[in-house]
Motif scaffolding. Structure first.
Motif: not given
Ligand code: ADP
Length: 340
Positions: A280, A31, A15, A51-57, A29
């Protein structure tokens, strides 16, 4: 069809962060970094990590809700990143999503019946009778009474709303459902009911799942394979029972040790996760986990570890626990990740 149902190859998503003098100056970022895995028909792959590890991305890239910076997502052999709109529409029928918050993902002004049948009505006209018959059948599949079809989302409980979300995802008879934190917002007792429903649906209809969760208890219950992500990369990918019985990556071990589990006796190292996931935008050099890792050696500070195969067919990116064991290990690990 040859090969797995879903095959993800070297997926990357950056990103851009703000603006710079030229595109090359813009900080990004990172991600998702070089993520590869596969999912067979009727299989559940879980993706875990803080949280923030890139799962949703990853979830959004799988659904092509945005374009990847690099890599491929092959659904039934077709690269969805290359599809134009009409083809993408048809391919999307095969892959549906269930979201974390069923309340905000359901249109509050539509009845449950309308919500459930809307995806089908985007493809074909239904008479009122056909629509009601379809809604009743889908509600039955998710364990709800047909009368529910006349209610608005605000008139349903959290568990009922998530069942309606699942019924909507089922309406187009998908081969795979991407579930992003699909039970995280629910009470524990309702969580168990929804997980059991998903497992029953998998058994009856042969649906595959990519199940994203930060909750290891949920993952242990539902997963066949587990990919552990840290700062955009998969650090361990293993059969679920192997991962929980014997975590190999120090991050997996720390996650499991930190999770509230009823029987901690089989935890080898009482690792604790100290500190936070680093940014990240400016990730640590070498292995991104090294500043938090109790096993870190000098090599971890300078060299990014690749996913290496271990004897039980899992792959692990760790210089200490899975040091490079053969010349062409990257080829071997790719073969393992992709089940070839
Ligand atoms: P997770 O699902 O594991 O919590 P995410 O995929 O949501 O992780 O986020 C991964 C990283 O990407 C985080 O640092 C997050 O802040 C960043 N990120 C996510 N979505 C966006 C976006 N639309 N724009 C910029 N950064 C984003």
């Amino acid at each position: 069809m040859n090969g797995p149902l879903l095959k993800v190859e070297s997926l990357v998503k950056h990103y851009p962060l703000g603006t710079g003098f030229s595109r090359r100056d813009v900080p990004v970022i990172r991600a998702v970094q070089d993520v590869s895995f596969s999912v067979e028909a009727g299989e559940t792959l879980c993706i875990v990590g803080e949280s923030g590890c890139g799962k949703s991305t990853v979830a959004r890239l799988l659904m092509r809700l945005m374009d990847p910076t690099g890599g491929r997502v092959l659904l039934e052999g077709v690269d969805i990143a290359r599809l134009k709109k009409p083809e993408l529409r048809n391919t999307r029928r095969r892959m549906q999503m269930v979201f974390q918050d069923p309340y905000s993902s359901l249109n509050p002004r539509l009845s449950a019946g309308r919500i459930i049948t809307e995806p089908v009505e985007n493809f074909e006209r239904l008479s009122r009778k056909q629509r009601e018959a379809l809604a009743a059948e889908l509600l039955r599949q998710v364990g709800l009474a047909p009368e529910i079809m006349h209610r608005l989302p605000s008139e349903l409980s959290g568990g009922q709303r998530q069942r309606v979300g699942i019924a909507r995802a089922l309406s187009l008879k998908p081969a795979i459902i991407i579930a992003d934190e699909a039970v995280s917002a629910l009470d524990v007792s309702v969580q168990a009911q929804i997980l059991n429903l998903l497992m029953d649906l998998q058994q009856d209809l042969g649906i595959a799942f990519v199940f994203i969760s930060h909750d290891l208890g949920v993952v242990e219950h539902i997963g066949h394979k587990v990919a552990v992500m840290y700062l955009g990369r998969i650090v361990e990918l293993a059969r679920c029972e192997d991962l929980f019985a014997n975590p190999a990556h120090p991050y997996t071990e720390a996650l499991i040790a930190a999770a509230p589990v009823p029987d901690p006796t089989h935890r080898a190292l009482e690792a604790r996760l100290e500190g936070e996931v680093p940014s990240p935008v400016n990730p640590p050099t070498g292995c991104a986990f090294h500043p938090r890792c109790p096993l870190a050696i000098e090599r971890c500070r300078v060299e990014v570890p690749i996913l290496n195969p271990m004897v039980d067919r899992r792959v692990v990116a760790c210089h200490v626990r899975a040091p490079t064991i053969c010349e062409n290990s990257d080829v071997v690990s790719e073969a393992l990740i992709l089940n070839q």
